[in-house]
Design a protein around this motif. Structure first.
Motif, PDB file in Angstrom:
ATOM      1  N   ALA A   1       0.853  -1.188   0.000  1.00 11.49           N
ATOM      2  CA  ALA A   1       0.000   0.000   0.000  1.00 11.49           C
ATOM      3  C   ALA A   1       0.886   1.234   0.000  1.00 11.49           C
ATOM      4  O   ALA A   1       1.854   1.317   0.772  1.00 11.49           O
ATOM      5  CB  ALA A   1      -0.902   0.011   1.218  1.00 11.49           C
ATOM      6  N   SER A   2       0.572   2.197  -0.892  1.00 13.39           N
ATOM      7  CA  SER A   2       1.359   3.424  -1.003  1.00 13.39           C
ATOM      8  C   SER A   2       0.444   4.629  -0.824  1.00 13.39           C
ATOM      9  O   SER A   2      -0.667   4.657  -1.362  1.00 13.39           O
ATOM     10  CB  SER A   2       2.049   3.497  -2.371  1.00 13.39           C
ATOM     11  N   LEU A   3       0.918   5.641  -0.084  1.00 13.48           N
ATOM     12  CA  LEU A   3       0.172   6.864   0.160  1.00 13.48           C
ATOM     13  C   LEU A   3       0.872   8.028  -0.518  1.00 13.48           C
ATOM     14  O   LEU A   3       2.112   8.102  -0.531  1.00 13.48           O
ATOM     15  CB  LEU A   3       0.052   7.138   1.664  1.00 13.48           C
TER      16      LEU A   3
ATOM     17  N   PHE B   1       5.340  14.028  -0.286  1.00 12.45           N
ATOM     18  CA  PHE B   1       4.880  13.045   0.705  1.00 12.45           C
ATOM     19  C   PHE B   1       4.753  11.665   0.061  1.00 12.45           C
ATOM     20  O   PHE B   1       4.076  11.486  -0.949  1.00 12.45           O
ATOM     21  CB  PHE B   1       3.527  13.485   1.262  1.00 12.45           C
ATOM     22  N   ARG B   2       5.389  10.648   0.664  1.00 13.77           N
ATOM     23  CA  ARG B   2       5.275   9.267   0.228  1.00 13.77           C
ATOM     24  C   ARG B   2       5.395   8.361   1.458  1.00 13.77           C
ATOM     25  O   ARG B   2       6.204   8.600   2.350  1.00 13.77           O
ATOM     26  CB  ARG B   2       6.375   8.877  -0.777  1.00 13.77           C
ATOM     27  N   ALA B   3       4.586   7.321   1.493  1.00 14.29           N
ATOM     28  CA  ALA B   3       4.671   6.313   2.556  1.00 14.29           C
ATOM     29  C   ALA B   3       4.192   4.997   1.992  1.00 14.29           C
ATOM     30  O   ALA B   3       3.284   4.958   1.154  1.00 14.29           O
ATOM     31  CB  ALA B   3       3.829   6.720   3.765  1.00 14.29           C
ATOM     32  N   SER B   4       4.796   3.894   2.401  1.00 11.04           N
ATOM     33  CA  SER B   4       4.387   2.580   1.912  1.00 11.04           C
ATOM     34  C   SER B   4       4.469   1.566   3.039  1.00 11.04           C
ATOM     35  O   SER B   4       5.216   1.741   4.015  1.00 11.04           O
ATOM     36  CB  SER B   4       5.250   2.136   0.723  1.00 11.04           C
TER      37      SER B   4
ATOM     38  N   VAL C   1      -3.167  -0.448   9.336  1.00  5.55           N
ATOM     39  CA  VAL C   1      -1.909  -0.700   8.636  1.00  5.55           C
ATOM     40  C   VAL C   1      -0.865   0.286   9.156  1.00  5.55           C
ATOM     41  O   VAL C   1      -1.104   1.498   9.193  1.00  5.55           O
ATOM     42  CB  VAL C   1      -2.090  -0.548   7.112  1.00  5.55           C
ATOM     43  N   ARG C   2       0.294  -0.224   9.552  1.00  7.81           N
ATOM     44  CA  ARG C   2       1.355   0.607  10.099  1.00  7.81           C
ATOM     45  C   ARG C   2       2.331   0.992   8.992  1.00  7.81           C
ATOM     46  O   ARG C   2       2.854   0.143   8.293  1.00  7.81           O
ATOM     47  CB  ARG C   2       2.104  -0.146  11.200  1.00  7.81           C
ATOM     48  N   PHE C   3       2.561   2.294   8.822  1.00  6.23           N
ATOM     49  CA  PHE C   3       3.504   2.812   7.853  1.00  6.23           C
ATOM     50  C   PHE C   3       4.722   3.328   8.595  1.00  6.23           C
ATOM     51  O   PHE C   3       4.605   4.205   9.454  1.00  6.23           O
ATOM     52  CB  PHE C   3       2.880   3.937   7.038  1.00  6.23           C
ATOM     53  N   GLY C   4       5.903   2.806   8.298  1.00  6.10           N
ATOM     54  CA  GLY C   4       7.109   3.266   8.959  1.00  6.10           C
ATOM     55  C   GLY C   4       7.147   2.843  10.415  1.00  6.10           C
ATOM     56  O   GLY C   4       6.454   1.924  10.857  1.00  6.10           O
TER      57      GLY C   4
END
Length: 575
Positions: A376-378, A385-388, A419-422
């Protein structure tokens, strides 16, 4: 145990039934005192209350073995829909949605006696059909009024630890120590806070302001449903009202097709383009509903206009005098940009991508899920801004997904698991994007997309966050908050650029052992924002705190064949 003995001796009539004095011109709050008299009941009602009290007393006996608690009944609706005061349960005949409207006006909050006023109307939050509860309606008796939620408050909680932000707490009203209030604590000792854009901001030591973010479980509990596509009302087919979820045109094969009378959609994925379903907030006015019910169709020139999402609350749509006039259309509203999109997705192929998109003030907030590996990517348009993160959503299966953009943070739940990102929450937080003004794209605030995957999607649900009103004591050039009519929200030509960005908000400063308390039903809450107008300070002292609200323990039944059986679905912990 002494509290339990008092409870058993007093019986149901004094199980925390509350006293509340409504200030002139203000809405009632969910607050009360154990000393007030309960409203008179019919004989059958009294029997019911007595039987329920006996059952409740036995339940409480076991609870009091472990900890000391106190029972309360919520009389009014300042914490709705988290906690219900006296209300009516309504079933919408158009879409089947069940909702509540306030009936607090039927009881004098000072004496607890019936006033003789009757609730004669309400409005469904899904399809906005006005409900007719006037004496002329033969079905009126099917909708009795019920007392508010019964709750338990843990009295020793704040002896063991300090109160936390977002706790729902019971405390003695600073203006009258004999009256108990229940509100949510949003400000803690030593803080300077600002209510602005419907959110809570905290002043840091360097003078900068940061937003107060709700923990994931609190956020989900406080979200309010805007629309559930599983409740597609009959006006779509019977009256020709357009669907709210509309497929984008896609060249060739692979476009979304509406199925099950518009309650769901599917795509075969045979296209390299992304197929989209886009939400349009199409709200019938009360006048349009009247025309639909009397003539069966709108006039040719009466075009349906999409609206930006606002802070409408069906609980506040009760009307105690007159008929079913279009009162809701005349009320001022506030644009709500903090939204969440939820859907049940049945993936029928092994690979491809799905997209959850939310828009606010010209910005696009996107969650992309790769079904080949579950990544999953934000992302945010115009930002780096990017987070996966890795998720369990891969390959064939049925998944429930929620994507939220609230409190300047993006969150994702799959099958009700966060869902935990980072390494922490900071990975999904972002700063002030200056997107506080309405933008034409806010007329399509939520979208669901798919590319290269065969799937079906149903139960598309749009949620909104609570919008806190600043309720200024004095208004400046633009006021401390900006309210608009529902008609303005449908017309981008009437959205002046930069207007909402100039709204100053309202500041509160707290000292040692002082707390700021607000109601979830901000439009009808007699809380900290208003106390200065009543001649005393806007904070709750620590010594006035009674305890932390724990659970709803015996909500009344809803159309069950067993008269005294509780509404089990509503029982549970208070978030």
């Amino acid at each position: 145990m002494l509290s339990l003995m008092r409870l058993l001796c007093n019986g149901a009539a004094t199980l925390g039934f509350a006293k509340h004095q409504t200030p002139s011109g203000r809405g009632a709050g969910a607050e009360g005192s154990n000393k007030a008299k309960s409203p008179p009941h019919t004989t059958a009602g009294a029997v019911r209350e007595t039987i329920e009290s006996v059952v409740i007393a036995f339940v409480l006996a076991f609870l009091f073995r472990t900890f000391e608690a106190e029972a309360f009944v919520i009389p009014t609706g300042s914490m709705a829909p988290t906690l219900m005061g006296r209300h009516k349960d309504l079933d919408c005949p158009a879409c089947g949605y069940r909702y509540q409207v306030s009936a607090s006006d039927e009881v004098d909050q000072g004496t607890g006696r019936l006033t003789g006023r009757m609730v004669v109307g309400g409005t469904c939050p899904m399809c906005r059909q006005p409900a007719d509860l006037s004496p002329q309606n033969p079905q009126r008796e099917s909708y009795p009024s019920y007392s508010g939620d019964r709750i338990l408050a843990v009295k020793y909680a704040y002896q063991m630890r300090d109160p936390q932000r977002w706790d729902v707490a019971v405390f003695r009203y600073p203006g009258d120590a004999q009256t108990n209030f229940i509100k949510r604590l949003v400000g803690l000792p030593g803080e300077t806070l600002r209510i602005q854009y419907g959110d809570i901001f905290l002043k840091q030591s360097d003078g900068n302001w940061t937003i107060a973010r709700k923990p994931p479980d609190k956020l989900r509990a406080m979200l309010q449903l805007v629309y559930d596509n599983g409740l597609t009302p009959r006006l779509n087919g019977e009256f020709g009202w357009p669907a709210r979820w509309i497929p984008d045109a896609v060249q060739g094969d692979g476009a979304f097709q509406l199925i099950d009378q518009g309650r769901a959609a599917e795509t075969n994925g045979r296209n390299d383009q992304t197929a989209w379903l886009r939400y349009h907030h199409l709200i019938p006015t009360a006048d349009q509903w009247h025309i639909l019910r009397t003539t069966g169709a709108l006039a040719p020139g009466d075009r349906v206009r999409p609206s930006a999402i606002d802070d409408f609350c069906s609980y506040n749509s009760n009307r105690s005098i007159g008929g079913i006039a279009a009162a809701d259309d005349a009320e001022e509203r506030h644009w709500v940009g903090d939204l969440a999109l939820e859907a049940d997705v049945e993936v029928r192929s092994e690979g491809g991508e799905v997209f959850f998109e939310l828009r606010r003030g010209g910005r696009v907030f996107l969650c992309t899920i790769n079904l080949n590996d579950g990544t999953a990517s934000l992302s945010i348009s115009g930002e780096e801004f990017r987070a996966s993160a890795a998720t369990a959503m891969r390959g064939r299966g049925r998944y429930r997904v929620m994507f939220a953009n609230c409190d300047r943070q993006l969150r994702l739940w799959i099958n009700d698991r966060l869902v935990r990102f980072g390494d922490g929450d900071e990975a999904t937080c972002y700063g002030d994007l200056r997107n506080h003004d309405l933008h034409p794209t806010d007329l399509q605030p939520a979208s669901f997309g798919a590319r290269g995957v065969s799937l079906a999607v149903d139960r598309l649900r749009v949620w909104r966050d609570i919008y806190y009103l600043a309720r200024p004591e004095t208004a400046g050039p633009f006021g401390d908050e900006e309210s608009v009519s529902p008609q303005v929200l449908t017309d981008p030509r009437r959205w002046p650029a930069g207007l909402l960005n100039r709204v100053a908000g309202r500041v509160f400063t707290l000292r040692e052992d002082q707390f700021l308390a607000l109601g979830d039903n901000s439009a009808k809450s007699r809380d900290s924002r208003l106390w200065g107008q009543e001649g005393f300070d806007y904070f709750v002292r620590r010594d006035l705190l009674i305890g932390k609200a724990l659970l709803i323990y015996w909500p009344h039944s809803w159309n069950t064949p067993v008269p005294f059986w509780p509404n089990v679905a509503r029982m549970g912990l208070i978030r």
